[in-house]
Design an enzyme around this catalytic site. Structure first.
Site, PDB file in Angstrom:
ATOM      1  N   GLU A   1       1.257  -0.683  -0.022  1.00  0.00           N
ATOM      2  CA  GLU A   1       0.250  -0.081  -0.054  1.00  0.00           C
ATOM      3  C   GLU A   1       0.807   0.962  -0.096  1.00  0.00           C
ATOM      4  O   GLU A   1       1.750   1.399   0.240  1.00  0.00           O
ATOM      5  CB  GLU A   1      -0.622  -0.208   1.190  1.00  0.00           C
ATOM      6  CG  GLU A   1      -1.264  -1.504   1.891  1.00  0.00           C
ATOM      7  CD  GLU A   1      -1.906  -1.157   3.125  1.00  0.00           C
ATOM      8  OE1 GLU A   1      -2.046  -0.491   3.632  1.00  0.00           O
ATOM      9  OE2 GLU A   1      -2.044  -2.643   3.892  1.00  0.00           O
TER      10      GLU A   1
ATOM     11  N   TYR B   1      -7.869   5.458  -3.516  1.00  0.00           N
ATOM     12  CA  TYR B   1      -8.660   5.877  -2.669  1.00  0.00           C
ATOM     13  C   TYR B   1      -8.391   7.150  -1.971  1.00  0.00           C
ATOM     14  O   TYR B   1      -6.801   7.233  -2.147  1.00  0.00           O
ATOM     15  CB  TYR B   1      -8.951   5.199  -1.907  1.00  0.00           C
ATOM     16  CG  TYR B   1      -8.785   4.296  -0.573  1.00  0.00           C
ATOM     17  CD1 TYR B   1      -8.612   4.783   0.961  1.00  0.00           C
ATOM     18  CD2 TYR B   1      -7.495   3.279  -0.918  1.00  0.00           C
ATOM     19  CE1 TYR B   1      -7.541   4.874   1.503  1.00  0.00           C
ATOM     20  CE2 TYR B   1      -6.692   2.835   0.272  1.00  0.00           C
ATOM     21  CZ  TYR B   1      -7.048   3.582   1.416  1.00  0.00           C
ATOM     22  OH  TYR B   1      -6.268   2.592   2.068  1.00  0.00           O
TER      23      TYR B   1
ATOM     24  N   ASP C   1      -6.559   8.530   1.169  1.00  0.00           N
ATOM     25  CA  ASP C   1      -6.443   8.408   2.776  1.00  0.00           C
ATOM     26  C   ASP C   1      -6.448   9.831   3.471  1.00  0.00           C
ATOM     27  O   ASP C   1      -4.671   9.711   3.196  1.00  0.00           O
ATOM     28  CB  ASP C   1      -5.249   7.227   2.776  1.00  0.00           C
ATOM     29  CG  ASP C   1      -4.696   6.645   4.170  1.00  0.00           C
ATOM     30  OD1 ASP C   1      -6.009   6.975   5.097  1.00  0.00           O
ATOM     31  OD2 ASP C   1      -4.394   5.770   4.555  1.00  0.00           O
TER      32      ASP C   1
ATOM     33  N   GLU D   1      -4.328   6.859  -2.203  1.00  0.00           N
ATOM     34  CA  GLU D   1      -3.581   5.950  -1.831  1.00  0.00           C
ATOM     35  C   GLU D   1      -3.678   4.491  -2.769  1.00  0.00           C
ATOM     36  O   GLU D   1      -4.986   4.536  -3.186  1.00  0.00           O
ATOM     37  CB  GLU D   1      -3.614   5.537  -0.725  1.00  0.00           C
ATOM     38  CG  GLU D   1      -3.032   4.418   0.054  1.00  0.00           C
ATOM     39  CD  GLU D   1      -3.267   3.649   1.210  1.00  0.00           C
ATOM     40  OE1 GLU D   1      -3.354   2.588   1.852  1.00  0.00           O
ATOM     41  OE2 GLU D   1      -2.723   4.833   2.014  1.00  0.00           O
TER      42      GLU D   1
ATOM     43  N   SER E   1      -3.265   1.079  -2.772  1.00  0.00           N
ATOM     44  CA  SER E   1      -3.358  -0.336  -2.639  1.00  0.00           C
ATOM     45  C   SER E   1      -3.330  -1.398  -3.362  1.00  0.00           C
ATOM     46  O   SER E   1      -4.258  -1.799  -3.634  1.00  0.00           O
ATOM     47  CB  SER E   1      -4.283  -0.647  -1.339  1.00  0.00           C
ATOM     48  OG  SER E   1      -4.330  -0.021  -0.411  1.00  0.00           O
TER      49      SER E   1
ATOM     50  N   HIS F   1       3.323   0.912   3.193  1.00  0.00           N
ATOM     51  CA  HIS F   1       2.803  -0.175   3.829  1.00  0.00           C
ATOM     52  C   HIS F   1       2.792  -1.863   3.107  1.00  0.00           C
ATOM     53  O   HIS F   1       3.272  -1.806   2.092  1.00  0.00           O
ATOM     54  CB  HIS F   1       1.373  -0.506   4.791  1.00  0.00           C
ATOM     55  CG  HIS F   1       1.167   0.970   5.581  1.00  0.00           C
ATOM     56  ND1 HIS F   1       0.420   1.478   6.078  1.00  0.00           N
ATOM     57  CD2 HIS F   1       2.647   1.756   5.970  1.00  0.00           C
ATOM     58  CE1 HIS F   1       0.595   2.695   6.620  1.00  0.00           C
ATOM     59  NE2 HIS F   1       2.145   2.780   7.061  1.00  0.00           N
TER      60      HIS F   1
ATOM     61  N   ASN G   1       1.869  -5.965   3.405  1.00  0.00           N
ATOM     62  CA  ASN G   1       1.464  -6.939   3.837  1.00  0.00           C
ATOM     63  C   ASN G   1       1.855  -8.224   4.080  1.00  0.00           C
ATOM     64  O   ASN G   1       1.989  -8.637   2.792  1.00  0.00           O
ATOM     65  CB  ASN G   1      -0.184  -6.918   3.647  1.00  0.00           C
ATOM     66  CG  ASN G   1      -0.485  -5.200   3.923  1.00  0.00           C
ATOM     67  OD1 ASN G   1      -0.497  -5.289   5.511  1.00  0.00           O
ATOM     68  ND2 ASN G   1      -1.030  -4.439   2.867  1.00  0.00           N
TER      69      ASN G   1
ATOM     70  N   ARG H   1      -2.687 -11.832  10.028  1.00  0.00           N
ATOM     71  CA  ARG H   1      -1.772 -10.826   8.204  1.00  0.00           C
ATOM     72  C   ARG H   1      -0.982  -9.778   8.844  1.00  0.00           C
ATOM     73  O   ARG H   1      -1.037  -9.260   9.893  1.00  0.00           O
ATOM     74  CB  ARG H   1      -2.629  -9.206   8.280  1.00  0.00           C
ATOM     75  CG  ARG H   1      -2.051  -8.686   6.030  1.00  0.00           C
ATOM     76  CD  ARG H   1      -3.071  -7.462   5.593  1.00  0.00           C
ATOM     77  NE  ARG H   1      -3.842  -7.587   7.014  1.00  0.00           N
ATOM     78  CZ  ARG H   1      -4.146  -5.920   6.916  1.00  0.00           C
ATOM     79  NH1 ARG H   1      -3.724  -4.752   6.097  1.00  0.00           N
ATOM     80  NH2 ARG H   1      -4.788  -4.884   7.899  1.00  0.00           N
TER      81      ARG H   1
ATOM     82  N   HIS I   1       1.060  -6.801   9.077  1.00  0.00           N
ATOM     83  CA  HIS I   1       1.369  -5.331   8.794  1.00  0.00           C
ATOM     84  C   HIS I   1       2.216  -4.555   8.664  1.00  0.00           C
ATOM     85  O   HIS I   1       2.780  -3.962  10.224  1.00  0.00           O
ATOM     86  CB  HIS I   1      -0.247  -3.952   9.360  1.00  0.00           C
ATOM     87  CG  HIS I   1      -0.501  -2.945   8.902  1.00  0.00           C
ATOM     88  ND1 HIS I   1      -0.848  -2.608   6.747  1.00  0.00           N
ATOM     89  CD2 HIS I   1      -0.573  -1.972   9.754  1.00  0.00           C
ATOM     90  CE1 HIS I   1      -1.085  -1.902   6.759  1.00  0.00           C
ATOM     91  NE2 HIS I   1      -1.205  -1.204   8.130  1.00  0.00           N
TER      92      HIS I   1
END
Length: 505
Positions: free
Chosen positions: A10, A93, A95, A100, A102, A156, A158, A240, A242
């Site tokens: 992300e 979207y 953020d 952002e 993802s 980020h 994941n 998950r 993160h």
């Protein structure tokens, strides 16, 4: 598994409106997302489904109350901001004050590179289109992590892990790895300390913004190990992980190493290969920043046992452990060729960093950036406090292919590529074929008008003849792949037919 693992990224992008320093970044980010949606036929009704999200659940066994949470942690609230689902299975979207991207779930670090690069192309096009809106002004996006005003935003990662792995082992063994990983994966930054008040270069854009070792927050008191327990999959089987500590990478190799080496270390943790006698740091947060502030890679940090170790030596430690682990694994690795390629690259980069970091100038962001900066410094006689160097730093991350310094290096053949332009272009619209992202993306492509909402772990249909919305769970990330459902999509002319074939109703 080794490098093969459900994973994804992300990226929040820095944003500016040229000639309008007071422009509202949230409004500008909304223009980027909406402009892309409108131009690509994505102005449809499908919304993001927040039903299964729980950002306040902590892996240490408790839920943070909403009253105690910082507003930035409440990512399960629909704030009415631009938020669309792409046909490649990704989410685009706003953020808070940033657009952002993802990326969709993938299974290899090389696919992370491909679909994250697709995200760069999406953002680039969105900014171009938004800039054509009357009265908006030219919008520039930066794939970076700092605004040089004291604020940082995230890139980020994941990784799906087994639920039965004790979280304390994840913390113990990942902390030194994350502290040292920046020697390969840092994006480079002019200025040290959060406000950049110390005039010097450092490896990482994010290191100075971390304050604690373990925690739930992502924007305040940032932790090296984030404890958000939101698996987006069957919670009895999976967690998950993160990861918020990484920099936003532009170089293919740096991004590939970031995800690939982490995947190998996670495999060792899951298999219990790393023991209690592994390296432990006396002060991980201080070590993180000390390593970042040393582009010579020679400054040592203190271990818990009183000895010292450099960031490069820490990475060699994990590499040697991984080599022993893979030798024992033998033929049990289902993607041995991919794992071998990752290990070869890891060893090669560490060897050359040890000899002279500039040997990695075509592969690692921080080295490529430092090389540019040093040329400017030598040519113009600049000290590290010169504002021109901050501009060069920022311009490295400009996503515009004709303006961004990274992209100009790439066009000059001075950056090593792992994925082709054609592969990236295809990934802008096509989902990965080997994860549930395929099902999500194809539903949005073929039945857009009848998809009410979607998320990582569900697709919600609004079908004629049904009194209520119909949710199709996608809790297993390796189901809903092209192998499972491609033929189903081919023979289902409508969403109703698809739903009937899946459910028998």
């Amino acid at each position: 598994m080794t490098v093969r693992r459900i994973q994804g990224s992300e990226v929040e992008y820095g944003i500016a409106v040229q000639g309008q320093p007071q422009a509202n970044p949230m409004v500008a980010a909304t223009h980027v997302v909406n402009a892309y949606a409108a131009a690509h036929g994505l102005t449809r009704r499908a919304q993001w489904d927040y039903e299964e999200e729980n950002p306040l659940r902590d892996a240490r066994g408790f839920d943070l109350s909403r009253e105690a949470a910082d507003p930035s942690q409440l990512t399960d609230e629909d704030l009415g901001l631009a938020n669309i689902i792409l046909t490649n299975g990704a989410r685009l979207y706003v953020d808070h004050a940033h657009p952002e991207y993802s990326g969709p779930e993938v299974t290899t670090p090389l696919d992370v590179v491909r679909w994250e690069k697709a995200g760069e192309a999406v953002m680039r096009r969105g900014a171009e289109l938004a800039g054509q809106i009357p009265g908006v002004g030219p919008i520039v996006l930066y794939k970076n992590n700092v605004d040089n005003k004291g604020a940082s935003y995230g890139a980020h990662e994941n990784y799906l892990m087994r639920r039965d792995v004790p979280f304390v082992q994840i913390v113990r063994h990942l902390t030194p790895f994350f502290v040292s990983r920046q020697v390969m994966c840092g994006a480079g930054r002019v200025g040290q300390e959060q406000d950049g008040s110390v005039h010097a270069f450092q490896l990482s854009q994010r290191a100075d913004y971390f304050e604690v070792e373990v925690g739930l927050e992502t924007t305040l008191k940032r932790p090296i190990i984030n404890t958000r327990d939101e698996p987006h999959a069957d919670p009895k089987k999976y967690r998950r992980l993160h990861v918020i500590i990484g920099d936003a990478n532009l170089a293919d190799v740096a991004l590939y190493l970031k995800h690939g080496t982490t995947s190998v270390v996670l495999a060792m943790i899951e298999d219990g290969f790393l023991n209690e006698e592994e390296v432990e740091l006396a002060d991980p947060v201080r070590a993180l920043q000390t390593i970042s502030h040393d582009p010579t890679l020679r400054v040592a940090v203190e271990r818990a046992d009183g000895r010292t170790i450099t960031g490069l030596e820490l990475q060699w430690h994990y590499f040697e452990k991984a080599r022993t682990y893979l030798d024992k694994l033998g033929d049990a690795d289902p993607v041995a060729e991919q794992t071998s390629a990752l290990m070869d690259r890891w060893e090669s980069v560490l060897t050359r960093l040890e000899r002279d970091p500039m040997e990695c100038v075509r592969e690692l962001d921080w080295v490529a950036k430092l090389s540019l900066l040093e040329r400017y410094r030598e040519r113009d006689g600049l000290d590290w406090d010169d504002a021109k160097l901050h501009l060069v730093d920022l311009q490295y991350h400009d996503v515009r292919t004709g303006k961004g310094l990274f992209h100009r290096l790439d066009q000059a053949g001075r950056i090593e590529r792992l994925v082709t332009d054609a592969e990236v272009l295809d990934a802008v619209s096509e989902p990965p074929r080997d994860t549930r992202a395929y099902f999500r993306g194809k539903c949005l492509e073929q039945y857009a008008s009848q998809i009410a909402a979607a998320s990582w772990d569900s697709v919600i249909f609004d079908l004629p003849g049904y009194d209520s919305l119909q949710r199709v769970p996608t809790m297993e990330p390796l189901r809903g792949t092209a192998e499972h459902v491609e033929e189903l999509f081919a023979r289902s002319g409508t969403a109703t037919e698809l739903f009937a074939a899946i459910t028998g109703r």
